[in-house]
Design a protein around this motif. Structure first.
Motif, short mmCIF file in Angstrom:
data_model
loop_
_atom_site.label_atom_id
_atom_site.label_comp_id
_atom_site.label_asym_id
_atom_site.label_seq_id
_atom_site.Cartn_x
_atom_site.Cartn_y
_atom_site.Cartn_z
N LYS A 196 -6.52 3.24 -0.75
CA LYS A 196 -6.35 3.02 -2.14
C LYS A 196 -5.79 4.43 -2.64
N PRO A 197 -4.86 4.24 -3.88
CA PRO A 197 -4.44 3.09 -4.40
C PRO A 197 -3.04 2.50 -3.85
N GLU A 198 -3.00 2.56 -2.65
CA GLU A 198 -1.42 1.96 -2.45
C GLU A 198 -1.67 0.33 -2.38
N GLU A 199 -0.64 -0.30 -2.72
CA GLU A 199 -0.81 -1.64 -2.82
C GLU A 199 -1.28 -2.40 -1.71
N ARG A 200 -0.76 -2.00 -0.62
CA ARG A 200 -0.95 -2.66 0.68
C ARG A 200 -2.34 -2.53 1.18
N ALA A 201 -3.21 -1.65 0.54
CA ALA A 201 -4.69 -1.58 1.00
C ALA A 201 -5.18 -2.66 0.61
N TYR A 202 -5.07 -3.26 -0.65
CA TYR A 202 -5.70 -4.45 -1.08
C TYR A 202 -5.17 -5.73 -0.62
#
Length: 246
Positions: free
Chosen positions: A174-180
């Motif tokens: 987080k907060p990289e979008e791919r983490a979510y």
């Protein structure tokens, strides 16, 4: 009188670990002051509280601008920030405190923090209740692989989650979008199916909302949103237990 509408539980929840499930790193000023007292004789004539304040100020500034890689090297980062705090004091005309003292203070802080971690009251039961209601669960935590995995095991979280995602093991966080996106893919759900719950406004509210995830901010100490904050969580809670139905 308008009834407050309780949202039914979602298909999936992404849950943060530190300061959401575990009381881990919140309230650093208390921890620094406690540790500084232990070193009072070595700081003299500087009051321990003054040293703690300088270190905390330096650390807050450091983490506000630090690159993600430092999250993998917490011990090293703490040594660096304590030395920085000491340097600030020296620049203000106070006595120069030695580097070896800085390193011992930093290492003691690291040990103290790990020893002081505990599961928030009711957190295990809340997670078990979500699971019993058929919610798919992912633990999404930043930090170093060995350190975070040790906490997952020590606090009996392994069997409670369908997917465990540690930044240091996956190479992104987080907060990289791919983490979510990765966590949702692992659970086989879409943003519309998903809630994100955690204590960090940027990581657990701002980016998830941008992706269409319902974002719940956990404010364990009831301090409220920081002054001037433009972030608007979809919901604010003080404990995971508030999300358990009925």
């Amino acid at each position: 009188m308008a009834m407050s509408v309780i949202k039914p539980l979602p298909r999936a929840m992404l849950i943060d670990m530190d300061d959401t499930i575990l009381s881990a790193y919140g309230r650093p000023e208390i921890a620094w002051n406690t540790i500084a007292e232990e070193f009072a004789e070595e700081f003299a004539p500087l009051p321990p509280a003054q040293v703690a304040t300088a270190v905390l100020a330096y650390a807050r500034n450091f983490w506000a601008n630090a690159e993600a890689a430092w999250r993998m090297k917490l011990g090293e980062a703490r040594r660096l920030t304590v030395r920085g705090g000491f340097a600030t004091l020296a620049a203000q005309g106070h006595r120069a405190l030695p580097d070896d003292l800085a390193d011992r203070l930093a290492d003691r802080f690291t040990t103290y923090r790990e020893e002081a971690i505990f599961v928030f009251p009711g957190a295990h039961d809340a997670i078990d209740a979500f699971k019993a209601h058929g919610v798919k669960l992912a633990l999404v935590t930043n930090g170093a692989a060995d350190m975070q995995r040790a906490k997952v095991e020590r606090f009996e979280l392994t069997h409670r989650f369908d997917h465990i995602q540690i930044e240091g093991e996956h190479g992104f966080g987080k907060p990289e979008e791919r983490a979510y996106l990765h966590a949702m893919e692992a659970l086989g759900v879409t943003p519309a199916d998903t809630w994100m719950i955690g204590d960090n406004l940027e990581w657990e509210v701002v980016t998830p909302q941008r992706l269409g995830i319902y974002a719940i901010w956990l404010d364990a100490h009831g301090e409220g949103l920081p002054e001037g904050s433009t972030v608007k969580p979809d919901r604010i809670i003080r404990s995971l237990t508030e999300l358990v139905p009925g």
